[in-house]
Design an enzyme around this catalytic site. Structure first.
Site, PDB file in Angstrom:
ATOM      1  N   HIS A 103       0.867  -1.178   0.000  1.00 44.84           N
ATOM      2  CA  HIS A 103       0.000   0.000   0.000  1.00 44.84           C
ATOM      3  C   HIS A 103       0.905   1.230   0.000  1.00 44.84           C
ATOM      4  O   HIS A 103       1.879   1.293   0.753  1.00 44.84           O
ATOM      5  CB  HIS A 103      -0.870   0.040   1.253  1.00 44.84           C
ATOM      6  CG  HIS A 103      -2.111  -0.763   1.139  1.00 44.84           C
ATOM      7  ND1 HIS A 103      -3.251  -0.286   0.547  1.00 44.84           N
ATOM      8  CD2 HIS A 103      -2.393  -2.022   1.526  1.00 44.84           C
ATOM      9  CE1 HIS A 103      -4.183  -1.213   0.590  1.00 44.84           C
ATOM     10  NE2 HIS A 103      -3.683  -2.287   1.176  1.00 44.84           N
ATOM     11  N   ALA A 150      10.343 -19.744  10.469  1.00 46.74           N
ATOM     12  CA  ALA A 150       9.092 -19.178  10.964  1.00 46.74           C
ATOM     13  C   ALA A 150       9.270 -17.731  11.397  1.00 46.74           C
ATOM     14  O   ALA A 150      10.315 -17.345  11.921  1.00 46.74           O
ATOM     15  CB  ALA A 150       8.584 -20.017  12.136  1.00 46.74           C
ATOM     16  N   THR A 155      12.350  -9.448   2.410  1.00 46.87           N
ATOM     17  CA  THR A 155      12.217  -8.251   1.582  1.00 46.87           C
ATOM     18  C   THR A 155      13.368  -8.120   0.591  1.00 46.87           C
ATOM     19  O   THR A 155      13.367  -7.206  -0.227  1.00 46.87           O
ATOM     20  CB  THR A 155      12.136  -6.983   2.454  1.00 46.87           C
ATOM     21  OG1 THR A 155      13.286  -6.933   3.301  1.00 46.87           O
ATOM     22  CG2 THR A 155      10.863  -6.976   3.292  1.00 46.87           C
TER      23      THR A 155
END
Length: 185
Positions: A103, A150, A155
């Protein structure tokens, strides 16, 4: 899913997907949107409450490809604005988020939820990889035969034959093909 349910699902919904392989199992998904841009290979297994989204923006056609024999755990959320490619034999644990977008947030005069969704980078997950529980993969690729621990946040790209953990995910082991051993980095 028993054989009768699988045949009923395939007969009723398979034609709405770009590709729908043989013996695909989709068990009580939460949301599947943009099926005409989603390709599912043979023997794909998608578990309960998964959200798959291939979102078309403007003239760009998204593609979300899930390779054969890949298993997606419960409550996973996979979003393709342009391209998310998941290889063959990939094991994706529960509550995993995979996305090629974010977003926008730059305009502080608007709530973030009212700002556009923007493409970050194509996501590719290599064959035979394992993505652990609660992992987020955002605009990054993961090589083949990788393990992502986990709760990691990926990125940046992870090369083939690596174990990566953390936030942001960092490589902690690599497979050495000369010694045939996993070596700490």
């Amino acid at each position: 899913m028993n054989t009768l349910q699988r045949h009923w699902f395939a007969a009723f919904f398979a034609h709405t997907f770009k590709q729908f392989g043989k013996k695909v199992a989709i068990l009580n998904p939460d949301i599947i949107e943009g099926e005409r841009y989603i390709s599912l290979g043979d023997y794909v297994s998608i578990n309960t409450k998964v959200w798959l989204l291939a979102l078309r923006q403007n003239d760009t056609l998204p593609q979300l490809v899930i390779g054969e024999r890949t298993t997606i755990g419960r409550f996973a959320h996979i979003v393709a604005l342009r391209e998310v490619m998941i290889g063959k034999n990939v094991l994706i644990a529960d509550k995993v988020y995979i996305s090629d977008n974010l977003h926008a947030y730059e305009d502080i005069a608007q709530p973030i939820m009212d700002q556009p969704i923007v493409f970050k980078k194509s996501v590719k997950i290599g064959d035979n990889s394992w993505i652990g529980e609660n992992v987020s993969v955002i605009g990054a690729s993961i090589g083949k035969h990788c393990i992502i621990g986990a709760n990691s946040v990926v990125t940046n790209d992870i090369p083939d034959y690596c174990v990566a953990v953390g936030t942001p995910a960092q490589v902690i082991k690599r497979y050495n093909s000369t010694t045939n051993q996993w070596i700490n980095v």
